[in-house]
Design an enzyme around this catalytic site. Structure first.
Site, PDB file in Angstrom:
ATOM      1  CD  GLU A  44       3.466  -4.600  -5.607  1.00  0.00           C
ATOM      2  OE1 GLU A  44       2.600  -4.363  -4.735  1.00  0.00           O
ATOM      3  OE2 GLU A  44       4.556  -5.164  -5.354  1.00  0.00           O
ATOM      4  CG  HIS A  53       0.535   3.172   2.107  1.00  0.00           C
ATOM      5  ND1 HIS A  53       1.572   3.079   2.989  1.00  0.00           N
ATOM      6  CD2 HIS A  53       0.095   1.907   1.877  1.00  0.00           C
ATOM      7  CE1 HIS A  53       1.755   1.799   3.307  1.00  0.00           C
ATOM      8  NE2 HIS A  53       0.880   1.070   2.647  1.00  0.00           N
TER       9      HIS A  53
END
Length: 359
Positions: free
Chosen positions: A75, A144
């Site tokens: 990321e 998540h």
């Protein structure tokens, strides 16, 4: 021969079309990719796989690998690459799989995207859009499922959006790309499969103002994103008990639309803030503080907050549901705000209409 009423009904039907939140997001991506050659999409699995949540399905075949770029599992690297592309004159859309993983790029977002315009004396705008999925309710466990958009709404230099409706999902992306500042778009995972009618004349939409999704007179229910359907359901339940709830969809989390939120509370004199983030240091806390600062004398009761339990989001379905704001909790908070006791199974018919209550 077709009657007048039938023709009107047919015309109304032809002015709407069925779609889903996911498809609306895909249409938005397709529109901006077609309209501006500087736009490209980059992220994990956005190309061959079609996006982790299926939003970019088919775009690689339509626009090619130069504009639909699969990125490595880093990321920090691909958000940084997007920032560099924006500085070089491109219009990147960067997709991060979930908000939890965005923390791996927090240095890039906070120390670069949000600050470069200021630190360069206005010479280096960063017109990047970063999309990410947020929220719980899908049994994906703690790593998540968290709602961290309030953390990003804390950062000057960013614009933070939370589309909750089909229209906003379809039409928020273009103005976000046109903004010279970095824009973060939080898409609640529970909304992707939501379907409905998208009016043919919908859009464009602004990205500066909250929306009154339902008018009311007794209490303001203030929320955003994936909590909006629950709040609207709670407003329906409250109506059966004689409580008229106004529903405010924030839409923009930074900047917050103080005028719309405050105007609603000035009319209803009571507020309930529903936020899937944790209560401590939350967006709900910020809104509550602002209402106290700006509308203290308009309030007839303390501001109520309905937030997630302060635990990592559980995997087990019942525990996950217990940890999240639910319709029953929103209804109970609204009833407290208007000074009514908690509902029982037998007292529904005995509640007085709001117009008959004092205060």
């Amino acid at each position: 021969m077709t009657t007048t009423h039938t023709r009107i009904a047919e015309a109304a039907a032809s002015s709407e079309r069925k779609t889903t939140y996911r498809e609306a997001m895909r249409e938005a991506l397709r529109e901006v990719l077609r309209s501006d050659e500087r736009v490209f999409l980059m992220g994990e699995d956005v190309g061959r796989y079609g996006g982790c949540f299926g939003v970019s399905l088919g775009l690689l075949e339509e626009f090619g690998p130069e504009r639909i770029r699969d990125a490595p599992l880093s990321e920090s690297a691909f958000v940084g690459a997007g920032i560099g592309a924006a500085l070089a004159g491109m219009r990147p859309i960067v997709e991060i799989m979930t908000v939890n993983f965005s923390l791996l790029a927090l240095d890039q977002i906070l120390n670069n995207a949000a600050t470069l315009l200021h630190m360069s004396g206005g010479q280096l705008p960063v017109p990047i859009v970063i999309r990410m999925t947020t929220g719980a309710g899908r049994q994906l466990a703690a790593q998540h499922s968290h709602s961290l958009e309030g953390w990003y709404a804390h950062i000057p230099g960013l614009r933070v959006l939370a589309p909750a409706t089909l229209t906003d999902a379809r039409y928020m992306l273009a103005p976000a790309l046109a903004d010279p500042d970095p824009v973060l778009i939080f898409e609640h995972g529970s909304l992707y499969n939501v379907s409905g009618d998208l009016p043919a004349d919908a859009g464009p939409v602004g990205i500066d103002h909250a929306a009154i999704r339902r008018p009311g007179t007794d209490v303001s229910l203030i929320t955003y994103g994936g909590s909006l359907p629950k709040v609207l359901a709670a407003a329906d339940d409250l109506t059966s008990g004689g409580i008229s709830a106004e529903v405010i969809d924030l839409r923009s989390l930074r900047p917050l639309d103080d005028a719309t939120v405050g105007g609603s509370v000035a009319r209803t004199h009571r507020a309930v803030v529903v936020d899937e983030g944790w209560r401590t240091g939350s967006l709900a806390a910020e809104i509550s503080a602002r209402l106290t600062e700006q509308h203290f004398y308009d309030l007839d009761a303390p501001v109520e907050r309905v937030c997630s339990a302060e635990v990592p989001i559980p995997y087990a379905h019942r525990l996950e549901a217990a940890a999240l704001p639910q319709v029953e909790g929103i209804v109970a908070a609204a009833r407290r705000a208007v000074g009514e006791p908690a509902a029982t199974e037998t007292d529904g018919a005995k509640r007085r209409p709001a117009t008959e209550r004092s205060g």
